[in-house]
Write a protein that holds these residues in place. Structure first.
Motif, PDB file in Angstrom:
ATOM      1  N   LEU A 138       0.854  -1.187   0.000  1.00 41.13           N
ATOM      2  CA  LEU A 138       0.000   0.000   0.000  1.00 41.13           C
ATOM      3  C   LEU A 138       0.889   1.237   0.000  1.00 41.13           C
ATOM      4  N   LEU A 139       0.776   2.033  -1.051  1.00 38.97           N
ATOM      5  CA  LEU A 139       1.584   3.240  -1.179  1.00 38.97           C
ATOM      6  C   LEU A 139       0.689   4.464  -1.204  1.00 38.97           C
ATOM      7  N   PHE A 140       1.252   5.574  -0.771  1.00 40.97           N
ATOM      8  CA  PHE A 140       0.583   6.864  -0.901  1.00 40.97           C
ATOM      9  C   PHE A 140       1.457   7.755  -1.769  1.00 40.97           C
ATOM     10  N   LEU A 141       0.860   8.246  -2.848  1.00 37.33           N
ATOM     11  CA  LEU A 141       1.580   9.108  -3.778  1.00 37.33           C
ATOM     12  C   LEU A 141       0.990  10.504  -3.742  1.00 37.33           C
ATOM     13  N   ARG A 142       1.817  11.473  -4.045  1.00 35.57           N
ATOM     14  CA  ARG A 142       1.346  12.850  -4.079  1.00 35.57           C
ATOM     15  C   ARG A 142       0.427  13.039  -5.270  1.00 35.57           C
ATOM     16  N   SER A 143      -0.704  13.645  -5.015  1.00 35.76           N
ATOM     17  CA  SER A 143      -1.736  13.790  -6.024  1.00 35.76           C
ATOM     18  C   SER A 143      -1.251  14.607  -7.216  1.00 35.76           C
ATOM     19  N   PRO A 144      -1.757  14.296  -8.431  1.00 34.64           N
ATOM     20  CA  PRO A 144      -1.436  15.138  -9.581  1.00 34.64           C
ATOM     21  C   PRO A 144      -1.893  16.588  -9.391  1.00 34.64           C
ATOM     22  N   LYS A 145      -2.847  16.803  -8.491  1.00 28.64           N
ATOM     23  CA  LYS A 145      -3.360  18.162  -8.253  1.00 28.64           C
ATOM     24  C   LYS A 145      -2.657  18.863  -7.095  1.00 28.64           C
ATOM     25  N   ALA A 146      -1.736  18.173  -6.431  1.00 32.59           N
ATOM     26  CA  ALA A 146      -1.051  18.776  -5.282  1.00 32.59           C
ATOM     27  C   ALA A 146      -0.097  19.871  -5.745  1.00 32.59           C
ATOM     28  N   ASN A 147       0.026  20.910  -4.913  1.00 37.96           N
ATOM     29  CA  ASN A 147       1.023  21.948  -5.186  1.00 37.96           C
ATOM     30  C   ASN A 147       1.506  22.526  -3.862  1.00 37.96           C
ATOM     31  N   PRO A 148       2.752  23.001  -3.801  1.00 37.83           N
ATOM     32  CA  PRO A 148       3.334  23.452  -2.529  1.00 37.83           C
ATOM     33  C   PRO A 148       2.549  24.574  -1.864  1.00 37.83           C
ATOM     34  N   ALA A 149       2.026  25.515  -2.640  1.00 34.00           N
ATOM     35  CA  ALA A 149       1.295  26.638  -2.049  1.00 34.00           C
ATOM     36  C   ALA A 149       0.037  26.143  -1.338  1.00 34.00           C
ATOM     37  N   GLU A 150      -0.688  25.232  -1.974  1.00 32.05           N
ATOM     38  CA  GLU A 150      -1.905  24.710  -1.358  1.00 32.05           C
ATOM     39  C   GLU A 150      -1.575  23.869  -0.132  1.00 32.05           C
ATOM     40  N   ALA A 151      -0.504  23.078  -0.214  1.00 31.97           N
ATOM     41  CA  ALA A 151      -0.097  22.276   0.934  1.00 31.97           C
ATOM     42  C   ALA A 151       0.258  23.160   2.122  1.00 31.97           C
ATOM     43  N   ALA A 152       0.952  24.268   1.859  1.00 31.05           N
ATOM     44  CA  ALA A 152       1.303  25.198   2.940  1.00 31.05           C
ATOM     45  C   ALA A 152       0.056  25.827   3.542  1.00 31.05           C
ATOM     46  N   ARG A 153      -0.922  26.150   2.706  1.00 28.97           N
ATOM     47  CA  ARG A 153      -2.172  26.734   3.208  1.00 28.97           C
ATOM     48  C   ARG A 153      -2.924  25.741   4.086  1.00 28.97           C
ATOM     49  N   ILE A 154      -2.970  24.476   3.651  1.00 31.17           N
ATOM     50  CA  ILE A 154      -3.638  23.450   4.453  1.00 31.17           C
ATOM     51  C   ILE A 154      -2.971  23.308   5.810  1.00 31.17           C
ATOM     52  N   GLN A 155      -1.626  23.267   5.846  1.00 29.09           N
ATOM     53  CA  GLN A 155      -0.908  23.129   7.103  1.00 29.09           C
ATOM     54  C   GLN A 155      -1.165  24.311   8.023  1.00 29.09           C
ATOM     55  N   GLU A 156      -1.187  25.502   7.460  1.00 28.41           N
ATOM     56  CA  GLU A 156      -1.452  26.702   8.258  1.00 28.41           C
ATOM     57  C   GLU A 156      -2.842  26.655   8.877  1.00 28.41           C
ATOM     58  N   LEU A 157      -3.833  26.239   8.094  1.00 31.44           N
ATOM     59  CA  LEU A 157      -5.196  26.149   8.611  1.00 31.44           C
ATOM     60  C   LEU A 157      -5.323  25.056   9.665  1.00 31.44           C
ATOM     61  N   ASN A 168     -12.905  28.339   8.864  1.00 29.20           N
ATOM     62  CA  ASN A 168     -11.641  27.673   8.531  1.00 29.20           C
ATOM     63  C   ASN A 168     -11.845  26.175   8.307  1.00 29.20           C
ATOM     64  N   VAL A 169     -12.720  25.575   9.110  1.00 24.93           N
ATOM     65  CA  VAL A 169     -13.017  24.157   8.930  1.00 24.93           C
ATOM     66  C   VAL A 169     -13.681  23.933   7.573  1.00 24.93           C
ATOM     67  N   HIS A 170     -14.566  24.845   7.183  1.00 26.68           N
ATOM     68  CA  HIS A 170     -15.234  24.727   5.886  1.00 26.68           C
ATOM     69  C   HIS A 170     -14.199  24.732   4.758  1.00 26.68           C
ATOM     70  N   ILE A 171     -13.184  25.577   4.873  1.00 27.48           N
ATOM     71  CA  ILE A 171     -12.128  25.618   3.852  1.00 27.48           C
ATOM     72  C   ILE A 171     -11.364  24.289   3.840  1.00 27.48           C
ATOM     73  N   LEU A 172     -11.032  23.782   5.025  1.00 27.97           N
ATOM     74  CA  LEU A 172     -10.318  22.505   5.097  1.00 27.97           C
ATOM     75  C   LEU A 172     -11.131  21.370   4.466  1.00 27.97           C
ATOM     76  N   GLU A 173     -12.434  21.433   4.605  1.00 25.87           N
ATOM     77  CA  GLU A 173     -13.286  20.395   4.028  1.00 25.87           C
ATOM     78  C   GLU A 173     -13.336  20.470   2.508  1.00 25.87           C
ATOM     79  N   GLN A 174     -13.067  21.648   1.948  1.00 24.07           N
ATOM     80  CA  GLN A 174     -13.178  21.837   0.506  1.00 24.07           C
ATOM     81  C   GLN A 174     -11.873  21.592  -0.233  1.00 24.07           C
TER      82      GLN A 174
END
Length: 298
Positions: free
Chosen positions: A47-66, A143-149
């Motif tokens: 079982l592997l987890f790969l980074r999504s084709p839609k992933a990007n560093p800016a969005e990942a940083a925003r998710i972590q901040e939230l 903020n939770v609503h954003i995390l859900e989206q």
């Protein structure tokens, strides 16, 4: 979500161009290739987890901040909060680490120490964690609503037509070591033959599963069998290399006409590994169960 990602598609007849055999391409009649993805986590059993084709560093940083912001708001949560339900989106910590991550609840085990089985949808991985390392998300929070989206940054993957030893089977550590050597910190082309939407696609699309093969995005070398290379040099099949080393075995599909096991694209490599008693084939149990699989078409 992940399942709407656009990618170049190929028909079963054109499958060879992407390293697909006829059998592999016919699982769904169509296949897609996601190019130059990287591995985020590798778990036993393939079982592997790969980074999504839609992933990007800016969005990942925003998710972590939230995640960190919402977790600070929930610091006063009591230890007697109700257990979350399967498929809930929560915030959780890896034991011994400070950051908070988004996770989906897969299972719960109430008791003296409440345990929750989670899939970490951005960092990748699945893990039982103590309830003290988890925060349930309040409703009606902006903020939770954003995390859900925001879409998940990783997706789960398994090989479609081979099986990799799990922790209760021989050679699982050696198989995991080779899998990591072949895939870690290297660009991979992901050949997608199936997409399982998971148990709750409408509310938890992150619990889906991609099935197919991984191609190491590198040019052929003399040490790698020619049969593992696609015509356009999309890469070397990781599944084929695992089977060749005796660290995975073929799952034989049934021929629709005869209902008997159909030819597998790595049948020759598996036969060679058996003959040399490589990896799992040095154990009599593996040889016996493989014979039963062939006899009954499992």
């Amino acid at each position: 979500g992940l399942w709407a990602v656009s990618a170049p598609s190929v028909s079963a007849d054109a499958g060879k161009e992407f390293g697909l055999s006829r059998v592999g391409a016919e699982h769904s009649g169509r296949a897609v290739v996601w190019r130059s993805l990287t591995v985020a986590e590798i778990l036993p059993g393939g079982l592997l987890f790969l980074r999504s084709p839609k992933a990007n560093p800016a969005e990942a940083a925003r998710i972590q901040e939230l995640c960190d912001l919402v977790a600070r708001q929930l610091v006063t949560e009591t230890a007697h909060k109700p257990m979350p339900h399967p498929f809930d989106l929560v915030l959780a910590q890896y034991p011994g680490e400070r950051p908070w991550y988004r996770a989906r609840v897969l299972d719960t085990a109430p008791g003296e120490h409440d345990l929750i089985f989670l899939r970490f949808i951005d960092s990748g991985g699945e893990l039982w964690v103590d309830a003290s390392h988890l925060r349930t998300l309040p409703p009606h929070d902006a903020n939770v609503h954003i995390l859900e989206q925001l879409p998940a940054q990783t997706f789960a993957f398994r090989f479609d037509d081979i099986a990799v030893p799990d922790t209760d089977e021989p050679c699982w550590e050696q198989s995991g070591t080779l899998l990591r050597e072949l895939t870690w910190d290297r660009p991979l082309n992901v050949v997608v033959t199936k997409q399982d939407p998971g148990p709750a696609p409408s509310i938890a699309p992150e619990l889906g599963l991609v099935l197919g093969d991984l191609l190491v995005a590198s040019r052929p070398t003399t040490q790698e069998p020619r049969s593992f290379h696609s015509i356009d040099e999309a890469g070397t099949s990781v599944a084929g290399l695992l089977v060749q080393r005796g660290l995975a075995w073929c799952l034989h599909p049934q021929d629709e006409g005869t209902r008997r096991p159909a030819a597998h694209r790595f049948a020759a490599e598996e036969q060679q590994a058996r003959h040399q008693r490589s990896g799992i084939w040095q154990y009599s149990d593996a040889l016996r169960f493989a014979a039963l699989d062939e006899e009954f078409g499992l």
